[in-house]
Scaffold this motif. Structure first.
Motif, PDB file in Angstrom:
ATOM      1  N   ARG A   9     -16.276  18.960 -10.490  1.00 19.60           N
ATOM      2  CA  ARG A   9     -15.636  20.111 -11.136  1.00 19.60           C
ATOM      3  C   ARG A   9     -14.832  20.918 -10.120  1.00 19.60           C
ATOM      4  O   ARG A   9     -13.740  21.402 -10.426  1.00 19.60           O
ATOM      5  CB  ARG A   9     -16.687  20.996 -11.806  1.00 19.60           C
ATOM      6  N   ARG A  13     -10.874  21.578 -10.328  1.00 12.87           N
ATOM      7  CA  ARG A  13     -10.317  22.938 -10.298  1.00 12.87           C
ATOM      8  C   ARG A  13      -9.255  23.063  -9.214  1.00 12.87           C
ATOM      9  O   ARG A  13      -8.174  23.625  -9.446  1.00 12.87           O
ATOM     10  CB  ARG A  13     -11.434  23.962 -10.079  1.00 12.87           C
ATOM     11  N   VAL A  63      -6.616  30.175 -10.141  1.00 14.73           N
ATOM     12  CA  VAL A  63      -7.544  29.044 -10.252  1.00 14.73           C
ATOM     13  C   VAL A  63      -8.131  28.721  -8.872  1.00 14.73           C
ATOM     14  O   VAL A  63      -9.316  28.444  -8.735  1.00 14.73           O
ATOM     15  CB  VAL A  63      -6.833  27.811 -10.857  1.00 14.73           C
ATOM     16  N   ARG A  71     -13.776  32.877 -12.876  1.00 20.90           N
ATOM     17  CA  ARG A  71     -13.139  31.581 -13.134  1.00 20.90           C
ATOM     18  C   ARG A  71     -13.082  31.223 -14.609  1.00 20.90           C
ATOM     19  O   ARG A  71     -12.105  30.632 -15.062  1.00 20.90           O
ATOM     20  CB  ARG A  71     -13.843  30.473 -12.359  1.00 20.90           C
ATOM     21  N   GLY A  75      -9.749  30.166 -16.529  1.00 21.62           N
ATOM     22  CA  GLY A  75      -9.629  28.916 -17.282  1.00 21.62           C
ATOM     23  C   GLY A  75      -9.121  29.144 -18.695  1.00 21.62           C
ATOM     24  O   GLY A  75      -8.297  28.378 -19.201  1.00 21.62           O
ATOM     25  N   ALA A 122      -8.395  22.497 -18.029  1.00 19.19           N
ATOM     26  CA  ALA A 122      -8.466  23.895 -17.597  1.00 19.19           C
ATOM     27  C   ALA A 122      -9.804  24.518 -17.974  1.00 19.19           C
ATOM     28  O   ALA A 122     -10.440  25.202 -17.160  1.00 19.19           O
ATOM     29  CB  ALA A 122      -7.315  24.694 -18.213  1.00 19.19           C
ATOM     30  N   LEU A 123     -10.248  24.282 -19.195  1.00 16.96           N
ATOM     31  CA  LEU A 123     -11.502  24.882 -19.664  1.00 16.96           C
ATOM     32  C   LEU A 123     -12.697  24.330 -18.892  1.00 16.96           C
ATOM     33  O   LEU A 123     -13.588  25.078 -18.496  1.00 16.96           O
ATOM     34  CB  LEU A 123     -11.671  24.628 -21.164  1.00 16.96           C
ATOM     35  N   TRP A 124     -12.715  23.012 -18.674  1.00 19.95           N
ATOM     36  CA  TRP A 124     -13.862  22.408 -17.988  1.00 19.95           C
ATOM     37  C   TRP A 124     -13.861  22.733 -16.493  1.00 19.95           C
ATOM     38  O   TRP A 124     -14.876  23.151 -15.943  1.00 19.95           O
ATOM     39  CB  TRP A 124     -13.875  20.890 -18.195  1.00 19.95           C
ATOM     40  N   CYS A 126     -12.668  25.125 -14.828  1.00 19.93           N
ATOM     41  CA  CYS A 126     -12.922  26.531 -14.499  1.00 19.93           C
ATOM     42  C   CYS A 126     -14.249  27.037 -15.072  1.00 19.93           C
ATOM     43  O   CYS A 126     -14.568  28.220 -14.938  1.00 19.93           O
ATOM     44  CB  CYS A 126     -11.765  27.393 -14.981  1.00 19.93           C
ATOM     45  N   SER A 128     -15.060  27.276 -18.199  1.00 12.20           N
ATOM     46  CA  SER A 128     -14.883  28.025 -19.446  1.00 12.20           C
ATOM     47  C   SER A 128     -15.469  27.290 -20.636  1.00 12.20           C
ATOM     48  O   SER A 128     -15.594  27.857 -21.712  1.00 12.20           O
ATOM     49  CB  SER A 128     -13.388  28.244 -19.716  1.00 12.20           C
TER      50      SER A 128
END
Length: 141
Positions: A9, A13, A63, A71, A75, A122-124, A126, A128
């Protein structure tokens, strides 16, 4: 206390942040490529390319540099950006405009399919989008 993110991860990122900064800089250096994505109905395409490039640079830096507690919000902002630029990708497809080596309808269509993956990235990356729910302990009876 939250666990630190996995190495995968963290790498995702960092790559996301670098990708955003590079894309933002590209907006400033080769704006004509990005003009192909501005829907024809929008005014001031040059300004849209400039502002979106600056936003990408700022979000990419966030980011990369935001403290862990911020974070997830970053995200969400990046995912929102990817959703907001999607109509531009659709416009490029519908108008058949060549840019970024996308010189066929097939190539432009494949690109459209990847936009949801960018949102998920982006969601994963960061944090989110948690992949599992936190365990709750039942209260003793």
């Amino acid at each position: 206390m939250a666990r630190p993110p996995s190495p995968l991860r963290t790498v995702a990122r960092i790559l996301l942040g670098a990708f955003l900064v590079a894309a933002g800089v590209a907006h400033l250096l080769i704006p004509d490529e990005f003009l192909a994505q501005v829907p024809p109905l929008l005014p001031a395409p040059d300004a849209i390319v400039l502002v979106s490039g600056l936003v990408e640079i700022a979000l990419g830096a966030a980011v990369l540099l935001a403290p862990a507690r911020r974070r997830a919000a970053v995200g969400l902002a990046v995912a929102a950006l990817f959703v907001l630029v999607f109509p531009g990708n659709v416009a490029q497809y519908l108008t058949g405009t060549d840019a970024f080596g996308l010189d066929t309808d097939g190539a432009r269509a494949v690109r459209l399919l990847f936009q949801p993956l960018l949102v998920l990235w982006a969601l994963w990356a960061c944090g989110s989008l948690p992949l599992r729910r936190r365990r709750t302990t039942a209260a003793p009876r």
